[in-house]
Design an enzyme around this catalytic site. Structure first.
Site, PDB file in Angstrom:
ATOM      1  N   SER A   1       0.697  -1.365  -0.006  1.00 10.36           N
ATOM      2  CA  SER A   1       0.030   0.024  -0.096  1.00 10.36           C
ATOM      3  C   SER A   1       0.902   1.307  -0.051  1.00 10.36           C
ATOM      4  CB  SER A   1      -0.823   0.236   1.180  1.00 10.36           C
ATOM      5  OG  SER A   1      -1.320   1.098   1.438  1.00 10.36           O
TER       6      SER A   1
ATOM      7  N   LYS B   1       2.921  -3.110   6.410  1.00 12.70           N
ATOM      8  CA  LYS B   1       3.101  -3.659   5.057  1.00 12.70           C
ATOM      9  C   LYS B   1       4.409  -3.451   4.514  1.00 12.70           C
ATOM     10  CE  LYS B   1      -0.970  -4.215   3.469  1.00 12.70           C
ATOM     11  NZ  LYS B   1      -1.420  -5.599   2.669  1.00 12.70           N
TER      12      LYS B   1
ATOM     13  N   TYR C   1      -0.544   0.425   9.952  1.00  9.40           N
ATOM     14  CA  TYR C   1      -0.940  -0.411   8.776  1.00  9.40           C
ATOM     15  C   TYR C   1       0.106  -0.535   7.856  1.00  9.40           C
ATOM     16  CZ  TYR C   1      -3.344  -1.818   4.422  1.00  9.40           C
ATOM     17  OH  TYR C   1      -3.512  -2.303   2.990  1.00  9.40           O
TER      18      TYR C   1
END
Length: 324
Positions: free
Chosen positions: A125, A153, A149
């Site tokens: 992402s 990642k 998040y």
């Protein structure tokens, strides 16, 4: 070609499954914590198997691998989305990091028993980036995530680079733009409203825009373009990339909130704008403003990935898909 897709019950998993099952050369193993459905309009549904598995559980992962091997490729799509990872740190770490690490290790062991390297395509992402950022971002910009998040990642990207460098498998981390327009219900992603701005009004429902700034710009990609680029990732020649730098920012386009509203009005009618409500959410806005808004996709284009369409075309595609 035998392909495993994790998180296959989710939107991206179902999108890619339908696309791959239009070609008889692909044999799919679909897995998720629920039994992933095989899309009803798949052309070759018998070419897919669904396996319910929790890859954060060792026994479940081992059973999955035993049922899936040998493999040519793996798409890693499972995960807890951005705001969900921020709200529940432990769950985000368990699913986004630890389960992925366990899967990578299982693939390393499996690959040692195969002649051909497994291609591992990881759904990363652009949340790996954090402020301050240059006006235009490319792969040379240092990722400094401002959310859990993005941090999870980035760690997985680093593992995939190292496993590829060591020759355990043939890895590629694809940093997705925000995918819009997604069908279905709103998700835990901070970016969920960027699909909801079209999806909800078209369905006669209200959508809350979590910031009061119509000049706010997001980097978006249509589902149609993403699906084509994911299929291409199976065969793309990665010789141009160094083995310890297997990360590509996937193509997208920059669109402001106002431009999205204009596209909605142009395609679906001005009356739909009445269903958009601007209500500032400081926590959500902080996450959104930490993301980059303009990317140089030269590397992706040099590798042969496809450019995205206009956002207005994405709205037309979405409405057309509802009619079908």
């Amino acid at each position: 070609m035998s392909i495993l897709i994790t998180g296959a019950a989710g939107f991206i998993g179902q999108l890619l499954t339908e696309r791959l099952l239009s070609n008889p050369q692909y044999k799919l193993i679909l897995t998720d914590v629920i039994n992933p459905p095989i899309p009803s309009n798949a052309k070759y549904p018998s070419n897919a198997r669904s396996i319910k598995a929790d890859i954060s559980d060792t026994d479940s992962l081992n059973d999955l691998m035993a049922a899936s091997l040998p493999l040519d490729a793996v798409f890693i799509f499972h995960g807890i989305m951005s705001s969900g990872s921020e709200a529940n740190f432990d769950l985000g770490m368990k699913v986004n990091l630890h389960a992925t690490q366990s899967l990578l290790e299982a693939l390393r062991q499996a690959g040692s028993k195969q002649e051909k390297l497994i291609r591992v395509i990881y759904a990363s992402s652009q949340a790996v980036y954090g402020q301050p950022l240059p006006a235009i971002i490319d792969e040379s910009v240092l990722p400094t995530p401002e959310g859990s998040y993005g941090a999870q990642k980035l760690i997985c990207e680093t593992l995939i680079n190292d496993y590829t460098r060591k020759g355990f498998f043939d890895g590629l981390s694809t940093r997705f733009p925000t995918i819009s327009i997604r069908p279905g219900k709103p998700t835990q992603a901070a970016s969920s409203f960027l699909s909801g701005m079209v999806r909800e009004p078209v369905d006669g429902k209200e959508c809350i825009i979590p910031l009061k700034d119509r000049s706010f710009r997001s980097w978006l990609c249509s589902p149609k373009t993403l699906a084509e680029n994911l299929v291409y990732a199976l065969s793309v020649d990665l010789a141009k990339l160094e083995k310890h730098k297997r990360v590509v920012n996937m193509p997208g386009i920059g669109v402001t909130v106002q431009e999205m509203m204009d596209a909605l009005a142009s395609v679906a009618g001005n009356d739909k704008l009445e269903l958009l409500k601007e209500e500032r959410d400081p926590d959500m806005e902080r996450i959104l403003r930490s993301w980059g808004t303009d990317f140089d996709n030269k590397l992706a284009y040099n590798l042969g990935f496809k450019e995205d369409v206009s956002f207005e075309q994405a709205v037309r595609d979405y409405i057309s898909s509802l009619r079908k």
